[in-house]
Enzyme design. Structure first.
Site, PDB file in Angstrom:
ATOM      1  N   ASP A  90       0.863  -1.186   0.000  1.00 24.48           N
ATOM      2  CA  ASP A  90       0.000   0.000   0.000  1.00 24.48           C
ATOM      3  C   ASP A  90       0.898   1.233   0.000  1.00 24.48           C
ATOM      4  OD1 ASP A  90      -1.811  -2.108   0.620  1.00 24.48           O
ATOM      5  OD2 ASP A  90      -3.112  -0.733   1.740  1.00 24.48           O
ATOM      6  N   LYS A 152      -6.632   3.665  -3.624  1.00 26.49           N
ATOM      7  CA  LYS A 152      -7.077   3.721  -2.231  1.00 26.49           C
ATOM      8  C   LYS A 152      -7.311   5.173  -1.833  1.00 26.49           C
ATOM      9  CE  LYS A 152      -5.175   2.414   2.332  1.00 26.49           C
ATOM     10  NZ  LYS A 152      -4.080   1.687   2.993  1.00 26.49           N
ATOM     11  N   LYS A 181      -9.974   0.510  -2.798  1.00 24.94           N
ATOM     12  CA  LYS A 181      -9.955   0.301  -1.347  1.00 24.94           C
ATOM     13  C   LYS A 181     -10.364   1.605  -0.673  1.00 24.94           C
ATOM     14  CE  LYS A 181      -6.901  -0.822   2.562  1.00 24.94           C
ATOM     15  NZ  LYS A 181      -5.593  -1.382   2.983  1.00 24.94           N
TER      16      LYS A 181
END
Length: 214
Positions: A90, A152, A181
């Site tokens: 991430d 994300k 996400k």
């Protein structure tokens, strides 16, 4: 709808996190069959050991939470995380460069981490609370070009987290070509379900237990 626990990246990223906190995180992930745990790099190997012989993934953050370290540093963090057992990366994109409309720098940064994370899932964190709609669209377009796996919304450490409006914009821009996400401020089942209904594939939260037990 698929069981909500399978959407959750069970998260512990606080500066004050200890080994005991990560051990608890992993235990909770096993008890509730969450999809992944999300941890800082120094805990990747520990989390991997705690979750051995399970299907739970290890997501490690890179360039976190500001996105402002050098690309070379992000590449090193990525390679080290994978060597220590990370299944997913991430990364925070270069927020300042995106705001400055230096899209080439943003793209090169993401492409370098994409190359370093080959074979693993790459999620790119936008930190939408600092961005306008045009900047969010630009980030989406770059991620489409870079062939990342997820975009994300947030780190959870900015001035705001996920919003319905931002997620809707991201989904409209990338369609089904990249997964989304949603993270930051998702603390109850009702909110999580709203994001899933919008087409979100993963929920990043430290409130996973509260969500699944609601």
């Amino acid at each position: 709808m698929t069981s909500i626990n399978t959407y959750i990246d069970h998260t512990q990223l606080k500066a004050t996190s200890t080994l005991d906190d990560i051990a608890i995180l992993c235990k909770e992930a096993m008890e509730h069959h969450f999809y992944a745990v999300c941890v800082n790099g120094c805990y990747t190997a520990f989390a991997k050991a705690e979750l051995k012989n399970t299907s739970i993934k290890i997501a490690t953050v890179v360039g976190f939470p500001l996105g402002a370290v050098s690309t070379q540093t992000k590449v090193f963090e990525t390679k080290e995380a994978i060597a220590h057992g990370a299944d997913e990366i991430d990364m925070v994109l270069q927020i300042g460069a995106l705001i400055n409309n230096d899209l080439e720098t943003v793209k090169k940064d993401i492409l370098a981490v994409r190359e370093a994370s080959k074979g693993k899932v790459l999620k790119v964190i936008f930190e939408n609370c600092y961005l306008n709609d045009s900047q969010i669209k630009n980030a989406c377009d770059i991620c489409l070009e870079a062939n990342v796996d997820f975009i994300k919304t947030s780190t959870g450490f900015g001035t705001g987290g996920a919003t319905i409006e931002n997620v809707r914009l991201m989904k409209e821009t990338v369609g089904n070509q990249i997964k989304i996400k949603a993270s930051g401020g998702i603390k109850d089942k009702e909110t999580a379900v709203k994001y899933i209904a919008l087409g979100v594939d993963r929920i990043g939260t430290s409130s996973g237990i509260k969500i699944v037990e609601a």
